[in-house]
Design a protein around this motif. Structure first.
Motif, PDB file in Angstrom:
ATOM      1  N   LEU A  49      -2.392   2.833  -4.892  1.00 58.45           N
ATOM      2  CA  LEU A  49      -1.877   1.464  -4.908  1.00 58.45           C
ATOM      3  C   LEU A  49      -1.426   1.031  -3.518  1.00 58.45           C
ATOM      4  O   LEU A  49      -1.174   1.854  -2.638  1.00 58.45           O
ATOM      5  N   ASP A  50      -1.298  -0.258  -3.341  1.00 59.31           N
ATOM      6  CA  ASP A  50      -0.811  -0.807  -2.080  1.00 59.31           C
ATOM      7  C   ASP A  50       0.716  -0.766  -2.055  1.00 59.31           C
ATOM      8  O   ASP A  50       1.365  -1.258  -2.993  1.00 59.31           O
ATOM      9  N   PRO A  51       1.338  -0.180  -1.039  1.00 63.99           N
ATOM     10  CA  PRO A  51       2.803  -0.054  -1.011  1.00 63.99           C
ATOM     11  C   PRO A  51       3.529  -1.392  -1.101  1.00 63.99           C
ATOM     12  O   PRO A  51       4.583  -1.486  -1.743  1.00 63.99           O
ATOM     13  N   GLU A  52       2.985  -2.429  -0.499  1.00 62.20           N
ATOM     14  CA  GLU A  52       3.628  -3.752  -0.559  1.00 62.20           C
ATOM     15  C   GLU A  52       3.641  -4.271  -1.990  1.00 62.20           C
ATOM     16  O   GLU A  52       4.638  -4.853  -2.445  1.00 62.20           O
ATOM     17  N   TRP A  53       2.537  -4.053  -2.714  1.00 61.05           N
ATOM     18  CA  TRP A  53       2.480  -4.492  -4.107  1.00 61.05           C
ATOM     19  C   TRP A  53       3.485  -3.714  -4.963  1.00 61.05           C
ATOM     20  O   TRP A  53       4.172  -4.295  -5.798  1.00 61.05           O
ATOM     21  N   VAL A  54       3.580  -2.419  -4.750  1.00 57.42           N
ATOM     22  CA  VAL A  54       4.522  -1.597  -5.513  1.00 57.42           C
ATOM     23  C   VAL A  54       5.957  -2.067  -5.275  1.00 57.42           C
ATOM     24  O   VAL A  54       6.756  -2.176  -6.208  1.00 57.42           O
ATOM     25  N   GLU A  55       6.285  -2.379  -4.028  1.00 55.92           N
ATOM     26  CA  GLU A  55       7.636  -2.837  -3.709  1.00 55.92           C
ATOM     27  C   GLU A  55       7.920  -4.192  -4.346  1.00 55.92           C
ATOM     28  O   GLU A  55       9.022  -4.434  -4.860  1.00 55.92           O
ATOM     29  N   LEU A  56       6.936  -5.078  -4.345  1.00 53.42           N
ATOM     30  CA  LEU A  56       7.128  -6.423  -4.894  1.00 53.42           C
ATOM     31  C   LEU A  56       7.282  -6.390  -6.408  1.00 53.42           C
ATOM     32  O   LEU A  56       8.159  -7.057  -6.973  1.00 53.42           O
ATOM     33  N   VAL A  57       6.455  -5.607  -7.079  1.00 59.41           N
ATOM     34  CA  VAL A  57       6.363  -5.655  -8.535  1.00 59.41           C
ATOM     35  C   VAL A  57       7.268  -4.638  -9.220  1.00 59.41           C
ATOM     36  O   VAL A  57       7.733  -4.850 -10.336  1.00 59.41           O
ATOM     37  N   SER A  58       7.522  -3.515  -8.560  1.00 55.84           N
ATOM     38  CA  SER A  58       8.298  -2.417  -9.160  1.00 55.84           C
ATOM     39  C   SER A  58       7.731  -1.991 -10.515  1.00 55.84           C
ATOM     40  O   SER A  58       8.416  -2.027 -11.543  1.00 55.84           O
TER      41      SER A  58
END
Length: 260
Positions: A49-58
């Motif tokens: 996964l993309d780290p930015e997406w993981v941080e945004l969506v949790s």
């Protein structure tokens, strides 16, 4: 997933969802509408996964929450999933594709082309189709009319109980998926809208937190807004025949859960 609050009294706070539908057929095995995140995404998020997406969506990275695990809990053999129908190829809708490598994957051609051209990106992750899915793509301008929506297509290898309904705006080839239920239809609208109050007649209302994701991820604002209006009209004029719901609204999701 992040906990979100309703915008009015009468509902409790709830965690956002990204839910799938399982359709059991007599002659065509199991049909899965959306896959959510899969085992690879849960086990190796930093790689897949993309780290930015993981941080945004949790997202909740739990194997027990994957479609593969849910099927097993229901007593199904995942090998019986012969068809997967996707509203689009964002990670939270298509991340479970590797868990069903023998299934035919139905998606709009414009969505397939965008994902192949743009990935890897925050939304499109090539790891989710590195196994070489059996793609079935559908072109714009084809199909029939369905409750006023043009270009609606039956799926190859399936009866006309499951349909792709083009609803662009969120992504290049976003679509809803209609599933016949008895005398009526369920319409999984994917990310065509994010909050049930967006479909209310008169003064539709978006959700301040969900709208951050909705506005950040749209590729065509005009088309997205037009299609929300068409869904609002569908719900108003044909609500007794077509039950419309989105992918991420937890209160809509709760309506379809078995009551204790």
């Amino acid at each position: 997933m992040r906990t979100i609050d309703p915008t009015y009294d009468g509902l409790e706070s709830a965690a956002a969802v990204c839910h799938a539908l399982l359709v059991e057929t007599d002659a065509h095995g199991l049909v899965l509408v959306e896959t959510g995140l899969g085992h690879d995404s849960v086990d190796r998020p930093g790689e897949v996964l993309d780290p930015e997406w993981v941080e945004l969506v949790s997202p909740r990275l739990d194997r027990a929450e994957t479609a593969l695990s849910r099927l097993a809990q229901l007593g199904h053999d995942p090998a019986d999933v012969r068809h997967i129908v996707l509203t689009h190829l964002d990670v939270d809708h298509a991340g479970g594709l590797p868990d069903f490598p023998r299934a035919r994957v139905h998606v709009m051609a414009a969505e397939y082309e965008a994902a192949m051209a743009e990935g890897p990106s925050r939304r499109y992750r090539p790891a989710h189709w590195a196994h070489g899915p059996l793609w079935e793509t559908y072109g714009a301008g084809e199909g029939e009319e369905w409750y006023g929506f043009a270009g609606v297509q039956a799926l190859r290898g399936l009866p006309e109980d499951v349909l792709l309904v083009p609803l662009g705006g969120h992504t290049a080839g976003h679509a809803a998926v209609a599933v016949r239920e008895g005398q009526g239809w369920l319409l999984h609208a994917g990310d065509a809208y994010f909050y049930h109050r967006e479909l209310e007649p008169g003064s539709p209302e978006s959700h301040p937190l969900l709208d951050v994701v909705q506005l950040d991820s749209q590729v065509d604002a005009r088309l997205r807004i037009e299609n929300q209006g068409r869904l609002r009209e569908l719900a108003r004029e044909h609500g007794a025949e077509v039950s419309v719901f989105s992918a991420h609204d937890p209160w809509e999701f709760a309506r379809y859960q078995p009551q204790a």
